[in-house]
Scaffold this motif. Structure first.
Motif, short mmCIF file in Angstrom:
data_model
loop_
_atom_site.label_atom_id
_atom_site.label_comp_id
_atom_site.label_asym_id
_atom_site.label_seq_id
_atom_site.Cartn_x
_atom_site.Cartn_y
_atom_site.Cartn_z
N ALA A 40 17.46 64.83 -10.84
CA ALA A 40 17.15 64.09 -12.06
C ALA A 40 18.08 64.57 -13.18
O ALA A 40 18.60 65.69 -13.12
CB ALA A 40 15.69 64.31 -12.44
N GLN A 43 18.29 68.22 -14.54
CA GLN A 43 17.36 69.02 -13.73
C GLN A 43 18.04 69.59 -12.49
O GLN A 43 19.24 69.40 -12.28
CB GLN A 43 16.17 68.15 -13.31
N GLU A 46 16.67 68.74 -5.62
CA GLU A 46 15.38 68.59 -4.95
C GLU A 46 15.61 68.05 -3.54
O GLU A 46 16.17 66.97 -3.38
CB GLU A 46 14.47 67.64 -5.74
N LYS A 63 6.03 65.64 -0.96
CA LYS A 63 5.98 64.90 -2.22
C LYS A 63 6.30 63.40 -2.05
O LYS A 63 5.83 62.56 -2.80
CB LYS A 63 7.00 65.53 -3.18
N LYS A 87 9.18 54.89 -9.85
CA LYS A 87 8.66 55.24 -11.17
C LYS A 87 9.83 55.74 -12.00
O LYS A 87 10.90 56.07 -11.46
CB LYS A 87 7.63 56.36 -11.05
N SER A 88 9.63 55.83 -13.29
CA SER A 88 10.72 56.30 -14.16
C SER A 88 11.18 57.70 -13.76
O SER A 88 12.35 58.04 -13.90
CB SER A 88 10.27 56.29 -15.62
N GLU A 89 10.26 58.50 -13.24
CA GLU A 89 10.59 59.87 -12.80
C GLU A 89 11.52 59.90 -11.59
O GLU A 89 12.04 60.96 -11.22
CB GLU A 89 9.34 60.67 -12.45
N ASP A 90 11.71 58.75 -10.94
CA ASP A 90 12.64 58.69 -9.80
C ASP A 90 14.07 58.46 -10.25
O ASP A 90 14.99 58.44 -9.42
CB ASP A 90 12.22 57.57 -8.84
N THR A 91 14.30 58.27 -11.54
CA THR A 91 15.65 58.17 -12.06
C THR A 91 16.39 59.46 -11.77
O THR A 91 15.98 60.54 -12.20
CB THR A 91 15.64 57.91 -13.58
N ALA A 92 17.47 59.35 -11.00
CA ALA A 92 18.17 60.56 -10.53
C ALA A 92 19.46 60.18 -9.82
O ALA A 92 19.69 59.01 -9.48
CB ALA A 92 17.29 61.35 -9.55
N THR A 115 18.67 54.27 -11.47
CA THR A 115 17.98 54.26 -12.76
C THR A 115 16.77 53.34 -12.64
O THR A 115 16.90 52.19 -12.20
CB THR A 115 18.90 53.75 -13.87
N SER A 117 13.98 51.58 -14.80
CA SER A 117 13.67 51.25 -16.20
C SER A 117 13.15 49.83 -16.29
O SER A 117 13.65 48.93 -15.60
CB SER A 117 14.92 51.42 -17.06
#
Lengths: 118, 110
Positions: A40, A43, A46, A63, A87-92, A115, A117
């Motif tokens: 991400a 970050q 992962e 996860k 989800k937005s948290e998957d932007t990476a 991305t 969004s």
């Protein structure tokens, strides 16, 4: 020489799915496991999962249970990683990486930016 | 799996040595000799620096070395150079064909 070439950047809406490809060359495709790793923005790395290109068996981090599907096409030496219910948290940045003789990653793709969004 | 624990940052002057720790559990770092270390410069893909705890790939300077004791692995960089400034990540096999990375350590060369 070993090369891993990934597909281009993607922009997706929340709830959609994305499928990233990774085309391998320069070695016997079915001889080495392939991993997927994501990062991400700002970050750390992962670990997401692994596929055996020979038989197609896969394992993934808890996860991503139920959301990640890894496949391969031996005719084109390509592996795929599909992530659903984005989800937005998957932007990476998503990387494929070929395993060495044991559990380490000496070869990496260039990364694919996904991305998410609205 | 929980991420392996690394210090957020370390620093050293050119020529000095620094060590970066990577702490896990008996289910990952402590249970297998499959710890690897990666260097990542901004905007670049990670680069393998150490594998199988202490093995160095060809082309990696011998200033980089790895070790492990119990549930903690370490990467030591001796004779620090400006180009060593980067983020460093450890990774361990965690059983059942799964892996886990550390949170990453930013190395600053003063």
């Amino acid at each position: 020489q070993v090369q891993l070439v990934q597909s281009g950047a993607e922009v997706k809406k929340p709830g959609a799915s994305v499928k990233v490809s990774c085309k391998a060359s320069g070695y016997t495709f079915t001889r080495y496991y392939m991993h997927w790793v994501r990062q991400a923005p700002g970050q750390g790395l992962e670990w997401m999962g692994i596929i055996n290109p020979s038989g197609g068996s896969t394992h993934h981090a808890q996860k991503f249970q139920g959301r990640v599907t890894m496949t391969r096409d031996t005719s084109t030496s390509t592996v795929y990683m599909e992530l659903s219910s984005l989800k937005s948290e998957d932007t990476a940045m998503y990387f494929c990486a070929r395993e060495g003789l044991t559990f380490y990653l000496p070869y990496w793709g260039q990364g694919t930016l996904v991305t998410v969004s609205s | 799996q929980s991420a392996l624990t690394q210090p957020r940052s370390v620093s050293g002057s050119p020529g000095q040595s620094v060590a970066i720790s990577c702490t896990g559990t008996s289910s990952d770092v402590g249970g297998y000799n499959y710890v690897s270390w990666y260097q990542q410069h901004p905007g670049k893909a990670p680069k393998l620096m150490i594998y199988d705890v202490s093995e160095r790939p060809s082309g990696v300077p011998d200033r980089f070395s790895g070790s492990k004791s119990g549930n903690t692995a370490s990467l030591t960089i001796s004779g620090l150079q400006a180009e060593d400034e980067a983020d460093y990540y450890c990774c361990s096999y965690a059983g059942s064909y799964t892996g886990v990375f550390g949170g990453g350590t930013k190395l600053t060369v003063l």
